[in-house]
Design a protein around this motif. Structure first.
Motif, PDB file in Angstrom:
ATOM      1  N   LEU A  11      86.283  14.127  29.697  1.00 56.08           N
ATOM      2  CA  LEU A  11      85.605  12.896  30.116  1.00 56.08           C
ATOM      3  C   LEU A  11      84.765  12.322  28.975  1.00 56.08           C
ATOM      4  O   LEU A  11      84.743  11.105  28.757  1.00 56.08           O
ATOM      5  CB  LEU A  11      84.740  13.174  31.357  1.00 56.08           C
ATOM      6  CG  LEU A  11      85.507  13.788  32.535  1.00 56.08           C
ATOM      7  CD1 LEU A  11      84.579  14.038  33.713  1.00 56.08           C
ATOM      8  CD2 LEU A  11      86.653  12.859  32.961  1.00 56.08           C
ATOM      9  N   GLY A  12      84.084  13.195  28.233  1.00 58.96           N
ATOM     10  CA  GLY A  12      83.233  12.732  27.138  1.00 58.96           C
ATOM     11  C   GLY A  12      84.013  11.938  26.104  1.00 58.96           C
ATOM     12  O   GLY A  12      83.554  10.898  25.609  1.00 58.96           O
ATOM     13  N   ASP A  30      78.689  18.816  21.010  1.00 59.57           N
ATOM     14  CA  ASP A  30      79.604  19.690  21.757  1.00 59.57           C
ATOM     15  C   ASP A  30      79.588  21.054  21.067  1.00 59.57           C
ATOM     16  O   ASP A  30      79.487  21.126  19.838  1.00 59.57           O
ATOM     17  CB  ASP A  30      81.030  19.111  21.734  1.00 59.57           C
ATOM     18  CG  ASP A  30      81.886  19.614  22.889  1.00 59.57           C
ATOM     19  OD1 ASP A  30      82.340  18.784  23.692  1.00 59.57           O
ATOM     20  OD2 ASP A  30      82.098  20.854  22.983  1.00 59.57           O
ATOM     21  N   SER A  33      83.237  24.915  23.204  1.00 62.29           N
ATOM     22  CA  SER A  33      83.634  26.042  24.057  1.00 62.29           C
ATOM     23  C   SER A  33      84.875  25.699  24.874  1.00 62.29           C
ATOM     24  O   SER A  33      85.636  26.575  25.254  1.00 62.29           O
ATOM     25  CB  SER A  33      82.486  26.461  24.987  1.00 62.29           C
ATOM     26  OG  SER A  33      82.088  25.364  25.790  1.00 62.29           O
ATOM     27  N   PHE A  79      77.615  15.331  29.964  1.00 61.46           N
ATOM     28  CA  PHE A  79      78.901  15.857  30.443  1.00 61.46           C
ATOM     29  C   PHE A  79      78.996  17.372  30.235  1.00 61.46           C
ATOM     30  O   PHE A  79      79.799  18.029  30.895  1.00 61.46           O
ATOM     31  CB  PHE A  79      80.067  15.234  29.653  1.00 61.46           C
ATOM     32  CG  PHE A  79      80.350  13.785  29.943  1.00 61.46           C
ATOM     33  CD1 PHE A  79      80.868  13.381  31.157  1.00 61.46           C
ATOM     34  CD2 PHE A  79      80.117  12.810  28.975  1.00 61.46           C
ATOM     35  CE1 PHE A  79      81.155  12.048  31.411  1.00 61.46           C
ATOM     36  CE2 PHE A  79      80.403  11.476  29.217  1.00 61.46           C
ATOM     37  CZ  PHE A  79      80.923  11.092  30.437  1.00 61.46           C
ATOM     38  N   SER A  82      80.258  23.912  32.265  1.00 62.00           N
ATOM     39  CA  SER A  82      81.452  24.717  32.527  1.00 62.00           C
ATOM     40  C   SER A  82      81.999  24.252  33.858  1.00 62.00           C
ATOM     41  O   SER A  82      81.251  24.094  34.822  1.00 62.00           O
ATOM     42  CB  SER A  82      81.080  26.189  32.609  1.00 62.00           C
ATOM     43  OG  SER A  82      80.418  26.583  31.430  1.00 62.00           O
ATOM     44  N   SER A 102      71.409  24.291  30.419  1.00 67.01           N
ATOM     45  CA  SER A 102      71.626  23.173  29.478  1.00 67.01           C
ATOM     46  C   SER A 102      70.902  21.928  29.987  1.00 67.01           C
ATOM     47  O   SER A 102      70.308  21.183  29.204  1.00 67.01           O
ATOM     48  CB  SER A 102      73.119  22.912  29.228  1.00 67.01           C
ATOM     49  OG  SER A 102      73.730  22.418  30.387  1.00 67.01           O
ATOM     50  N   LYS A 151      75.906  22.948  40.210  1.00 64.84           N
ATOM     51  CA  LYS A 151      75.718  21.489  40.139  1.00 64.84           C
ATOM     52  C   LYS A 151      74.712  21.026  41.197  1.00 64.84           C
ATOM     53  O   LYS A 151      73.945  20.105  40.972  1.00 64.84           O
ATOM     54  CB  LYS A 151      77.055  20.766  40.325  1.00 64.84           C
ATOM     55  CG  LYS A 151      78.036  20.983  39.177  1.00 64.84           C
ATOM     56  CD  LYS A 151      77.616  20.228  37.927  1.00 64.84           C
ATOM     57  CE  LYS A 151      78.665  20.333  36.834  1.00 64.84           C
ATOM     58  NZ  LYS A 151      78.333  19.549  35.638  1.00 64.84           N
ATOM     59  N   PHE A 176      85.184  12.828  42.104  1.00 69.05           N
ATOM     60  CA  PHE A 176      86.200  13.456  42.945  1.00 69.05           C
ATOM     61  C   PHE A 176      87.241  14.096  42.012  1.00 69.05           C
ATOM     62  O   PHE A 176      86.907  15.061  41.349  1.00 69.05           O
ATOM     63  CB  PHE A 176      86.690  12.466  44.017  1.00 69.05           C
ATOM     64  CG  PHE A 176      85.682  12.465  45.163  1.00 69.05           C
ATOM     65  CD1 PHE A 176      84.384  11.972  44.963  1.00 69.05           C
ATOM     66  CD2 PHE A 176      85.969  13.048  46.383  1.00 69.05           C
ATOM     67  CE1 PHE A 176      83.410  12.068  45.967  1.00 69.05           C
ATOM     68  CE2 PHE A 176      85.009  13.135  47.397  1.00 69.05           C
ATOM     69  CZ  PHE A 176      83.735  12.641  47.184  1.00 69.05           C
ATOM     70  N   PRO A 178      89.198  13.546  38.743  1.00 68.80           N
ATOM     71  CA  PRO A 178      89.599  12.740  37.596  1.00 68.80           C
ATOM     72  C   PRO A 178      90.997  13.138  37.112  1.00 68.80           C
ATOM     73  O   PRO A 178      91.339  14.326  37.069  1.00 68.80           O
ATOM     74  CB  PRO A 178      88.563  13.078  36.517  1.00 68.80           C
ATOM     75  CG  PRO A 178      87.443  13.757  37.222  1.00 68.80           C
ATOM     76  CD  PRO A 178      88.008  14.361  38.470  1.00 68.80           C
ATOM     77  N   ASN A 197      93.352  22.231  37.286  1.00 69.84           N
ATOM     78  CA  ASN A 197      93.561  20.972  37.989  1.00 69.84           C
ATOM     79  C   ASN A 197      95.043  20.664  38.111  1.00 69.84           C
ATOM     80  O   ASN A 197      95.845  21.041  37.251  1.00 69.84           O
ATOM     81  CB  ASN A 197      92.839  19.833  37.274  1.00 69.84           C
ATOM     82  CG  ASN A 197      91.329  20.033  37.302  1.00 69.84           C
ATOM     83  OD1 ASN A 197      90.814  20.743  38.163  1.00 69.84           O
ATOM     84  ND2 ASN A 197      90.641  19.443  36.357  1.00 69.84           N
TER      85      ASN A 197
HETATM   86  N1  LIG Z   1      87.229  17.026  35.112  1.00 68.77           N
HETATM   87  C1  LIG Z   1      86.932  17.253  36.371  1.00 68.77           C
HETATM   88  O1  LIG Z   1      87.811  17.469  37.201  1.00 68.77           O
HETATM   89  C2  LIG Z   1      85.488  17.216  36.833  1.00 68.77           C
HETATM   90  C3  LIG Z   1      85.222  17.019  38.203  1.00 68.77           C
HETATM   91  C4  LIG Z   1      83.895  17.012  38.626  1.00 68.77           C
HETATM   92  C5  LIG Z   1      82.871  17.194  37.701  1.00 68.77           C
HETATM   93  N2  LIG Z   1      83.157  17.392  36.386  1.00 68.77           N
HETATM   94  C6  LIG Z   1      82.051  17.615  35.451  1.00 68.77           C
HETATM   95  O2  LIG Z   1      82.111  16.651  34.414  1.00 68.77           O
HETATM   96  C7  LIG Z   1      81.689  17.218  33.182  1.00 68.77           C
HETATM   97  C8  LIG Z   1      82.740  16.955  32.123  1.00 68.77           C
HETATM   98  O3  LIG Z   1      83.981  17.483  32.574  1.00 68.77           O
HETATM   99  P1  LIG Z   1      85.271  17.524  31.648  1.00 68.77           P
HETATM  100  O4  LIG Z   1      86.435  17.473  32.547  1.00 68.77           O
HETATM  101  O5  LIG Z   1      85.128  16.547  30.560  1.00 68.77           O
HETATM  102  O6  LIG Z   1      85.126  19.000  31.092  1.00 68.77           O
HETATM  103  P2  LIG Z   1      85.510  19.543  29.640  1.00 68.77           P
HETATM  104  O7  LIG Z   1      85.430  21.035  29.691  1.00 68.77           O
HETATM  105  O8  LIG Z   1      86.752  18.911  29.149  1.00 68.77           O
HETATM  106  O9  LIG Z   1      84.309  18.958  28.773  1.00 68.77           O
HETATM  107  C9  LIG Z   1      83.040  19.570  28.722  1.00 68.77           C
HETATM  108  C10 LIG Z   1      82.667  19.697  27.246  1.00 68.77           C
HETATM  109  O10 LIG Z   1      81.376  20.269  27.151  1.00 68.77           O
HETATM  110  C11 LIG Z   1      81.394  21.244  26.127  1.00 68.77           C
HETATM  111  N3  LIG Z   1      80.309  22.180  26.466  1.00 68.77           N
HETATM  112  C12 LIG Z   1      80.255  23.043  27.520  1.00 68.77           C
HETATM  113  N4  LIG Z   1      79.085  23.682  27.521  1.00 68.77           N
HETATM  114  C13 LIG Z   1      78.368  23.212  26.457  1.00 68.77           C
HETATM  115  C14 LIG Z   1      77.082  23.478  25.932  1.00 68.77           C
HETATM  116  N5  LIG Z   1      76.263  24.384  26.492  1.00 68.77           N
HETATM  117  N6  LIG Z   1      76.681  22.814  24.816  1.00 68.77           N
HETATM  118  C15 LIG Z   1      77.499  21.895  24.227  1.00 68.77           C
HETATM  119  N7  LIG Z   1      78.726  21.610  24.675  1.00 68.77           N
HETATM  120  C16 LIG Z   1      79.148  22.254  25.789  1.00 68.77           C
HETATM  121  C17 LIG Z   1      82.796  21.826  26.126  1.00 68.77           C
HETATM  122  O11 LIG Z   1      83.153  22.361  24.870  1.00 68.77           O
HETATM  123  C18 LIG Z   1      83.633  20.591  26.476  1.00 68.77           C
HETATM  124  O12 LIG Z   1      84.051  19.914  25.310  1.00 68.77           O
HETATM  125  C19 LIG Z   1      81.423  18.692  33.448  1.00 68.77           C
HETATM  126  O13 LIG Z   1      80.040  18.866  33.608  1.00 68.77           O
HETATM  127  C20 LIG Z   1      82.166  18.949  34.736  1.00 68.77           C
HETATM  128  O14 LIG Z   1      81.569  19.981  35.491  1.00 68.77           O
HETATM  129  C21 LIG Z   1      84.441  17.392  35.942  1.00 68.77           C
END
Ligand SMILES: NC(=O)c1ccc[n+]([C@@H]2O[C@H](COP(=O)([O-])OP(=O)(O)OC[C@H]3O[C@@H](n4cnc5c(N)ncnc54)[C@H](O)[C@@H]3O)[C@@H](O)[C@H]2O)c1
Length: 332
Positions: A11-12, A30, A33, A79, A82, A102, A151, A176, A178, A197
């Protein structure tokens, strides 16, 4: 300047692409991880810009203080976290540590730096088994995994913090499901290991990396018996973030919780069919037993985000499948 934590994740990276396109300055942090540094090159390729990036852990307060002193940050989208529901059951301490600590660390650093706008990534997992559909923000919260509970704790921290502090502008966005990818096919979701997913899993089947999709149950009380979820195109989801940031900037103080979904249920089988159409042939699947804790149907009442932000998801399931496949087809 907007700080995106977890800026190289799924998402980021899509948010970075969109806000750079809109002319905003951005800095990404980032710890890699769950992402790869190659995403930064892809973002540069996509936007034609060098992008400020710092490889640090958001829990590292000193390193984050350095970022806030180096860049003129005015708004933050958090964003980083984990996100694997299954992993969180195996490793609860890691999930609480990363997701909760965090956020606490980030809020401390933001407070010191007098940066008072934050958009937080929350999740529909907070609701657990829905009591009724569609699910409004006011629905009962009964998360069933450590991920969802982590969360929920974060949301509570933000609410308490907002009550205690003056002038903070906070939006909690509950996503919901993505799905999809940037229409360029240059960035998308690259899961590490077995995808949790549905859509990346189907994409791996389409690439012959997995023999078939496992469909967990076809005897639910849904349109075709398979589970129903609220898939939302990543670009629509990111539009919700940019609209939330714009709205927050007009407020003297705010704490808002908003669902981001299409408000429509799509079954696993319907998503598989959309993907088969995008790929050009039928993708194989096998029906296996239901998974513990899976609900038959989950979809959002997203009317609050519509009223407040004038936001609505517009992209279809077919577009999610086509855009995902465009990205995966080219993936090395
Ligand atoms: N994608 C989904 O289905 C979904 C659904 C609901 C909520 N979310 C939330 O949205 C956010 C982004 O999701 P995403 O799909 O992009 O996940 P993602 O894992 O692709 O991205 C998260 C990023 O954060 C980095 N990261 C994790 N912990 C870190 C830390 N302590 N310090 C620095 N970087 C850190 C990871 O390396 C990763 O690049 C998350 O918080 C996730 O819980 C995602």
């Amino acid at each position: 300047m907007i700080l995106l934590t977890g800026g190289l994740g799924y998402l980021g990276s899509h948010m970075a692409a969109q806000i750079i396109e809109q002319g905003h300055e951005v800095v990404l942090v980032d710890n890699l991880s769950n992402s790869k540094i190659a995403v930064l090159d892809r973002l540069s390729q996509l936007t034609g810009r060098d992008i400020s990036f710092v490889k640090i852990d958001v829990r590292d307060k000193a390193a984050m203080q350095e970022v806030f002193s180096q860049y003129p940050i005015t708004q933050v989208v958090h964003f980083a976290g984990s996100k694997s529901v299954n992993e969180s059951i195996q490793q609860p301490l890691d999930y609480y540590d990363n997701n909760v600590n965090s956020l606490i660390s980030l809020l401390h650093v933001m407070k010191e730096a007098q940066v008072k706008t934050i958009v937080f990534s929350s999740t529909a997992a907070i609701y657990g088994e829905p009591e009724s559909l569609p699910i409004p923000e006011s629905a009962r919260q009964a998360p069933i995994t450590p991920y969802g509970r982590s969360k929920q704790i974060c949301e509570q921290i933000l609410q308490d913090f907002s009550n205690a502090e003056q002038g903070w502008k906070i939006a909690v966005l509950r996503y919901f499901n993505p799905a999809g990818a940037h229409s360029s096919g240059i960035i998308g979701e690259v899961p590490n290991g077995i995808p949790n997913n549905l859509v990346p899993y189907i994409a791996q089947v389409a690439r012959d990396e997995r023999p078939f999709l496992q469909v967990f149950g076809n005897d639910y009380n849904t349109i075709d018996g398979t589970g129903v979820r609220d898939f939302i195109h990543v670009q629509d989801l990111i539009d919700g973030h940019t609209k939330a940031l714009a709205w927050l900037s007009t407020q003297p103080q705010a704490f808002e919780v908003l669902n981001l979904g299409r408000g429509e249920g799509v079954s696993v089988k319907q998503m598989l069919d959309a993907f088969s159409k995008a790929v050009g042939h039928e993708l194989p699947y096998k029906v296996v037993a239901r998974r513990d804790g899976d609900s038959a149907s989950v979809y959002a009442d997203a009317s609050r985000a519509n009223c407040l932000l004038g936001w609505q998801a517009t992209r279809t399931v077919d577009e999610m499948a086509i855009d995902t496949w465009r990205f995966y087809e080219k993936l090395a």
